[in-house]
Design a protein around this motif. Structure first.
Motif, PDB file in Angstrom:
ATOM      1  N   LEU A 187     -14.865   1.909   9.618  1.00 18.51           N
ATOM      2  CA  LEU A 187     -15.359   2.551   8.600  1.00 18.51           C
ATOM      3  C   LEU A 187     -13.929   3.478   8.158  1.00 18.51           C
ATOM      4  O   LEU A 187     -13.736   3.907   6.935  1.00 18.51           O
ATOM      5  N   GLU A 188     -13.383   4.183   9.168  1.00 20.13           N
ATOM      6  CA  GLU A 188     -12.181   5.043   8.827  1.00 20.13           C
ATOM      7  C   GLU A 188     -10.733   4.217   9.055  1.00 20.13           C
ATOM      8  O   GLU A 188      -9.853   4.969   8.880  1.00 20.13           O
ATOM      9  N   CYS A 189     -10.909   3.004   9.643  1.00 20.46           N
ATOM     10  CA  CYS A 189      -9.538   2.262   9.550  1.00 20.46           C
ATOM     11  C   CYS A 189      -9.044   1.881   8.547  1.00 20.46           C
ATOM     12  O   CYS A 189      -9.403   0.791   8.002  1.00 20.46           O
ATOM     13  N   GLN A 190      -7.773   2.460   8.072  1.00 16.19           N
ATOM     14  CA  GLN A 190      -7.333   2.032   6.780  1.00 16.19           C
ATOM     15  C   GLN A 190      -6.555   0.623   7.007  1.00 16.19           C
ATOM     16  O   GLN A 190      -6.751  -0.209   6.106  1.00 16.19           O
ATOM     17  N   PRO A 191      -6.113   0.218   8.169  1.00 16.69           N
ATOM     18  CA  PRO A 191      -5.468  -1.169   8.272  1.00 16.69           C
ATOM     19  C   PRO A 191      -6.402  -2.125   8.007  1.00 16.69           C
ATOM     20  O   PRO A 191      -6.079  -3.261   7.441  1.00 16.69           O
ATOM     21  N   HIS A 192      -7.679  -1.828   8.562  1.00 16.38           N
ATOM     22  CA  HIS A 192      -8.773  -2.835   8.282  1.00 16.38           C
ATOM     23  C   HIS A 192      -9.155  -3.016   7.077  1.00 16.38           C
ATOM     24  O   HIS A 192      -9.276  -4.258   6.541  1.00 16.38           O
ATOM     25  N   TRP A 193      -9.226  -2.016   6.072  1.00 24.10           N
ATOM     26  CA  TRP A 193      -9.438  -2.153   4.732  1.00 24.10           C
ATOM     27  C   TRP A 193      -8.414  -2.718   4.015  1.00 24.10           C
ATOM     28  O   TRP A 193      -8.640  -3.533   2.970  1.00 24.10           O
ATOM     29  N   ASP A 194      -7.182  -2.636   4.372  1.00 21.41           N
ATOM     30  CA  ASP A 194      -6.241  -3.216   3.760  1.00 21.41           C
ATOM     31  C   ASP A 194      -6.083  -4.604   3.975  1.00 21.41           C
ATOM     32  O   ASP A 194      -5.884  -5.388   2.920  1.00 21.41           O
ATOM     33  N   ALA A 195      -6.232  -5.038   5.344  1.00 20.59           N
ATOM     34  CA  ALA A 195      -6.528  -6.581   5.429  1.00 20.59           C
ATOM     35  C   ALA A 195      -7.752  -7.144   4.831  1.00 20.59           C
ATOM     36  O   ALA A 195      -7.537  -8.135   4.509  1.00 20.59           O
ATOM     37  N   ALA A 196      -8.723  -6.475   4.686  1.00 17.71           N
ATOM     38  CA  ALA A 196     -10.115  -7.192   4.467  1.00 17.71           C
ATOM     39  C   ALA A 196     -10.077  -7.505   2.936  1.00 17.71           C
ATOM     40  O   ALA A 196     -10.942  -8.578   2.638  1.00 17.71           O
ATOM     41  N   THR A 197      -9.230  -7.104   2.283  1.00 18.05           N
ATOM     42  CA  THR A 197      -9.091  -7.606   0.763  1.00 18.05           C
ATOM     43  C   THR A 197      -8.577  -9.025   0.696  1.00 18.05           C
ATOM     44  O   THR A 197      -8.843  -9.531  -0.388  1.00 18.05           O
ATOM     45  N   LYS A 198      -8.119  -9.452   1.774  1.00 19.60           N
ATOM     46  CA  LYS A 198      -7.534 -10.777   1.844  1.00 19.60           C
ATOM     47  C   LYS A 198      -8.477 -12.016   2.602  1.00 19.60           C
ATOM     48  O   LYS A 198      -8.123 -13.051   2.691  1.00 19.60           O
ATOM     49  N   TRP A 199      -9.428 -11.198   3.198  1.00 23.70           N
ATOM     50  CA  TRP A 199     -10.403 -12.310   4.104  1.00 23.70           C
ATOM     51  C   TRP A 199     -11.156 -12.923   3.036  1.00 23.70           C
ATOM     52  O   TRP A 199     -11.660 -12.478   1.982  1.00 23.70           O
ATOM     53  N   PRO A 200     -11.339 -14.282   3.111  1.00 22.89           N
ATOM     54  CA  PRO A 200     -11.818 -15.112   2.257  1.00 22.89           C
ATOM     55  C   PRO A 200     -13.550 -14.759   2.146  1.00 22.89           C
ATOM     56  O   PRO A 200     -13.967 -14.931   1.094  1.00 22.89           O
ATOM     57  N   ASP A 201     -14.259 -14.108   2.938  1.00 28.02           N
ATOM     58  CA  ASP A 201     -15.481 -13.829   3.049  1.00 28.02           C
ATOM     59  C   ASP A 201     -15.918 -12.897   3.851  1.00 28.02           C
ATOM     60  O   ASP A 201     -16.728 -12.751   4.649  1.00 28.02           O
ATOM     61  N   ALA A 202     -15.189 -11.808   3.350  1.00 28.63           N
ATOM     62  CA  ALA A 202     -15.328 -10.449   4.084  1.00 28.63           C
ATOM     63  C   ALA A 202     -16.600  -9.865   4.121  1.00 28.63           C
ATOM     64  O   ALA A 202     -17.535  -9.878   3.271  1.00 28.63           O
ATOM     65  N   ASP A 203     -17.203  -9.310   5.236  1.00 30.19           N
ATOM     66  CA  ASP A 203     -18.585  -8.729   5.397  1.00 30.19           C
ATOM     67  C   ASP A 203     -18.553  -7.268   5.052  1.00 30.19           C
ATOM     68  O   ASP A 203     -19.401  -6.621   5.584  1.00 30.19           O
TER      69      ASP A 203
END
Length: 281
Positions: A187-203
């Motif tokens: 929830l607080e990890c910005q690198p995760h959120w930056d990467a998640a926008t590129k995941w094909p089926d992000a949860d």
């Protein structure tokens, strides 16, 4: 919603009835009545698929007694700070781990994120009951049982990935869908959120909270404005939505719902989901 119906059906031992499909239909109707007619988008299709799979579900549970059918029980490893809530664990001569999926599965393989989730669940089942699952399956409402292979090496690798994700600092984090799934820093990890926008089926969903709709059950549906368009998230416990329209929202470990009549993408809250609401400064 299908998960709650299944839990109700199991609680009354509907799977052991002479006509398990009828008792499953009764469980559906009782749950719908409790909701007061406020049904999530896509429920008509999910309902039809669930009832069509009733006989297969009953056969899967077999003649097990209620104490051998473990439905949505949280399991945890305090030492590794791991926890999870499998949909079904069937004990007895054969131990079976089952994950119910309501979203449509194509003829392709099970997503890596789901395999990773079930690998962790298999580890927690063995830790809790002292028995490694003999079978691990995704039970898809549109395809039926889909076997998932879980090995000693796979469990070891999954635990290493979880440990590595937790050990990473904000600056050296290496986000990946399967690694991030159980990470408590999501929830607080910005690198995760930056990467998640590129995941094909992000949860996961991040954006501005635009609308909140309450149900008689206490759950709410929230409309999130994201960079890629509006997304509805249904079934969120009302007490977890502390903010209001205009606040920033992050939600993780969500299931997929069908696109509704307005063409908006849908997500649904699950028993492993989490949310954070923040008021912009």
């Amino acid at each position: 919603m299908a998960h709650r119906v299944l839990k109700r059906w199991i609680a009354v031992e509907g799977y052991r009835a002479q006509d398990p499909r009828q008792t499953l239909s009764d469980a559906v109707n009782e749950h719908v009545a409790e909701l007061g007619g406020r049904l999530p988008a896509g429920w008509a299709l999910a309902r039809a698929r669930l009832l069509a799979r009733g006989t297969a579900l009953a056969a899967l549970l077999g003649a097990r007694s209620p104490d051998e059918v473990i439905s949505e029980q949280e399991m945890m490893d305090p030492e590794l700070r791991l926890r999870g809530t499998p949909d079904l664990v069937l004990l007895g001569p054969e131990v079976v781990l089952i994950d119910l999926k309501t979203q449509t599965f194509t003829k392709g393989d099970v997503p890596d994120s789901v395999k990773f989730q079930l690998t962790i669940y298999a580890y927690l089942v063995e830790l809790t009951y002292g028995l490694r699952p003999d079978r691990v399956e995704v039970f898809s409402l549109n395809r039926g049982p889909i076997p998932v292979t879980v090995t000693d090496e796979g469990i070891k690798d999954a635990l290493v990935q979880v440990a590595s994700a937790r050990a990473s600092s904000r600056h050296d984090a290496k986000p990946a869908e399967v690694v991030c799934y159980f990470c408590r820093r999501r929830l607080e990890c910005q690198p995760h959120w930056d990467a998640a926008t590129k995941w094909p089926d992000a949860d996961c969903v991040e954006g501005t909270l635009r609308r909140i709709e309450e149900a008689t059950t206490g759950a709410v549906a929230v409309l999130i404005e994201t960079k890629d368009g509006d997304v509805w998230v249904s079934g969120v416990p009302g007490e977890l939505i502390s903010g209001g329209p205009g606040d920033h929202a992050r939600l993780v470990r969500l299931g997929r719902s069908r696109t509704n009549e307005s063409g908006l993408t849908g997500r649904r809250w699950g028993h492993n989901s989490a949310v954070h609401i923040a008021t912009p400064m």
